[in-house]
Design an enzyme around this catalytic site. Sequence first.
Site, PDB file in Angstrom:
ATOM      1  N   ALA A 179      46.926 135.065  43.764  1.00 18.67           N
ATOM      2  CA  ALA A 179      46.989 135.496  42.572  1.00 18.67           C
ATOM      3  C   ALA A 179      46.913 136.960  43.740  1.00 18.67           C
ATOM      4  CB  ALA A 179      46.414 135.115  41.306  1.00 18.67           C
TER       5      ALA A 179
ATOM      6  N   GLY B 273      48.475 130.775  43.308  1.00 14.57           N
ATOM      7  CA  GLY B 273      49.380 130.756  42.569  1.00 14.57           C
ATOM      8  C   GLY B 273      51.376 130.879  43.156  1.00 14.57           C
TER       9      GLY B 273
ATOM     10  N   GLU C 202      51.913 127.808  42.763  1.00 14.94           N
ATOM     11  CA  GLU C 202      51.707 126.968  41.086  1.00 14.94           C
ATOM     12  C   GLU C 202      53.318 127.398  40.820  1.00 14.94           C
ATOM     13  OE1 GLU C 202      47.813 128.921  40.277  1.00 14.94           O
ATOM     14  OE2 GLU C 202      47.683 127.550  38.850  1.00 14.94           O
TER      15      GLU C 202
ATOM     16  N   GLU D 199      41.150 127.880  45.029  1.00 12.67           N
ATOM     17  CA  GLU D 199      40.890 128.554  44.004  1.00 12.67           C
ATOM     18  C   GLU D 199      39.155 128.027  43.848  1.00 12.67           C
ATOM     19  OE1 GLU D 199      43.426 127.493  43.336  1.00 12.67           O
ATOM     20  OE2 GLU D 199      45.243 128.946  42.179  1.00 12.67           O
TER      21      GLU D 199
HETATM   22  N1  COA Z   1      45.129 138.337  47.029  1.00 11.88           N
HETATM   23  C1  COA Z   1      45.606 139.375  47.983  1.00 11.88           C
HETATM   24  N2  COA Z   1      45.179 140.061  48.940  1.00 11.88           N
HETATM   25  C2  COA Z   1      45.760 138.722  49.983  1.00 11.88           C
HETATM   26  C3  COA Z   1      45.698 137.421  49.351  1.00 11.88           C
HETATM   27  C4  COA Z   1      45.569 137.291  48.417  1.00 11.88           C
HETATM   28  N3  COA Z   1      45.636 136.086  47.653  1.00 11.88           N
HETATM   29  N4  COA Z   1      46.057 136.683  50.521  1.00 11.88           N
HETATM   30  C5  COA Z   1      46.539 137.231  51.860  1.00 11.88           C
HETATM   31  N5  COA Z   1      45.993 138.570  50.937  1.00 11.88           N
HETATM   32  C6  COA Z   1      45.680 139.371  52.262  1.00 11.88           C
HETATM   33  C7  COA Z   1      44.841 139.978  52.883  1.00 11.88           C
HETATM   34  O1  COA Z   1      43.534 140.559  51.876  1.00 11.88           O
HETATM   35  C8  COA Z   1      44.890 141.184  53.966  1.00 11.88           C
HETATM   36  O2  COA Z   1      45.770 142.130  53.809  1.00 11.88           O
HETATM   37  P1  COA Z   1      44.870 143.239  54.694  1.00 11.88           P
HETATM   38  O3  COA Z   1      45.429 143.533  55.540  1.00 11.88           O
HETATM   39  O4  COA Z   1      44.859 144.865  53.772  1.00 11.88           O
HETATM   40  O5  COA Z   1      43.365 143.035  54.836  1.00 11.88           O
HETATM   41  C9  COA Z   1      46.498 140.628  53.986  1.00 11.88           C
HETATM   42  O6  COA Z   1      46.782 140.146  52.714  1.00 11.88           O
HETATM   43  C10 COA Z   1      47.295 139.660  55.346  1.00 11.88           C
HETATM   44  O7  COA Z   1      45.996 138.092  55.090  1.00 11.88           O
HETATM   45  P2  COA Z   1      44.536 137.230  56.447  1.00 11.88           P
HETATM   46  O8  COA Z   1      44.076 136.909  55.896  1.00 11.88           O
HETATM   47  O9  COA Z   1      43.967 138.737  57.149  1.00 11.88           O
HETATM   48  O10 COA Z   1      46.313 136.262  57.030  1.00 11.88           O
HETATM   49  P3  COA Z   1      45.130 135.171  57.356  1.00 11.88           P
HETATM   50  O11 COA Z   1      46.483 134.514  58.816  1.00 11.88           O
HETATM   51  O12 COA Z   1      44.173 135.846  58.797  1.00 11.88           O
HETATM   52  O13 COA Z   1      44.780 134.320  56.371  1.00 11.88           O
HETATM   53  C11 COA Z   1      45.415 133.853  54.444  1.00 11.88           C
HETATM   54  C12 COA Z   1      46.085 134.186  55.964  1.00 11.88           C
HETATM   55  C13 COA Z   1      46.109 133.268  53.778  1.00 11.88           C
HETATM   56  C14 COA Z   1      44.886 131.804  55.346  1.00 11.88           C
HETATM   57  C15 COA Z   1      44.499 134.219  53.773  1.00 11.88           C
HETATM   58  O14 COA Z   1      44.927 135.297  53.841  1.00 11.88           O
HETATM   59  C16 COA Z   1      43.872 133.970  52.860  1.00 11.88           C
HETATM   60  O15 COA Z   1      42.814 133.085  52.045  1.00 11.88           O
HETATM   61  N6  COA Z   1      44.402 134.410  51.548  1.00 11.88           N
HETATM   62  C17 COA Z   1      44.257 133.635  49.918  1.00 11.88           C
HETATM   63  C18 COA Z   1      44.629 133.028  49.994  1.00 11.88           C
HETATM   64  C19 COA Z   1      43.428 131.869  48.278  1.00 11.88           C
HETATM   65  O16 COA Z   1      42.867 131.970  48.364  1.00 11.88           O
HETATM   66  N7  COA Z   1      44.692 132.308  47.794  1.00 11.88           N
HETATM   67  C20 COA Z   1      44.470 131.637  46.320  1.00 11.88           C
HETATM   68  C21 COA Z   1      44.252 132.884  45.160  1.00 11.88           C
HETATM   69  S1  COA Z   1      43.586 132.574  43.285  1.00 11.88           S
END
Ligand code: COA
Length: 259
Positions: free
Chosen positions: A65, A110, A113, A133
């Site tokens: 999400a 999400g 999910e 989460e």
């Molecule tokens: N919601 C909003 N933005 C998200 C996102 C999310 N769930 N997951 C990634 N992004 C965005 C990042 O903020 C970043 O945006 P920016 O370039 O404007 O800063 C972009 O996507 C790229 O992500 P980034 O974190 O830089 O890539 P990474 O390769 O370093 O890491 C992940 C990848 C997937 C490990 C990391 O993005 C992450 O942990 N995301 C969240 C996962 C999460 O907690 N999901 C559950 C949500 S309830």
Amino acid sequence: MYETILFEQKGNIAIITINRPDKLNALNKKVLEELYNAFKHCGEVETIWGVILTGSGEKAFVAGADISEINQLTPQTGKEFALKGQSIFNYIEQFPKPVICAVNGFALGGGCELAMACHIRIASENAKFGQPEVNLGIIPGYGGTQRLTRLIGKGNSMYMILTGEMIDAKTALQYGLVSKVVPLNELLNEAEKILNTITSKGRIAITTAIRSINAACELPLSEGLKFEADMFSVCCGTVDFKEGTSAFLEKRKPEFKGK
Ligand code: COA
């Protein structure tokens, strides 16, 4: 027509691609709304007989999400948020036409999910699954605690949700979270191949099979078996049943009509 998804019809298959690669295809309100509209369209169009759901780019299916939308949630709006997402994912799970999720990278929160709401999941070798989460002080709210537990069992579901750790595609295959793992450049072809196999069968048999298997997760065994017998009986009244059995006996290929 859509802002956050790409929609393509290829023969009798629709391909829905979540398209926010710069945000790793995170699910915001707009994506959910468009996803629902695209599925509704697929349900209404007679010539579409199966759906592939995937994500844009080579890095993520859906990274969860959109965290920028959820950080203001309150107990009241949080409940509404979860129920809204759940209702869309339930719609996909109960979809009468087969839905294959082609997981092309991160399927987190999400995203995992959403994949679990689809009927079949296949993954690319680089895919990673997780319910992270707890790292944000919340729990899965779009069905994760329920569907992950049903798909992979209580022990591994507890492990994944309580630690928030990701698993790779090979482990997801081992757990039964996905049915196949293929190289990324073969992912969509493989999804199409599977869907073409399914769409070559009688439509009513496929729809009643989806309903019966879904019922297995809802009903006690005795009720589930009654439901299965009802659905079996529906199939016995179809033209496709007569055609399928006659074709076998006449040693020829069946020509199903979806009736
Ligand atoms: N919601 C909003 N933005 C998200 C996102 C999310 N769930 N997951 C990634 N992004 C965005 C990042 O903020 C970043 O945006 P920016 O370039 O404007 O800063 C972009 O996507 C790229 O992500 P980034 O974190 O830089 O890539 P990474 O390769 O370093 O890491 C992940 C990848 C997937 C490990 C990391 O993005 C992450 O942990 N995301 C969240 C996962 C999460 O907690 N999901 C559950 C949500 S309830």
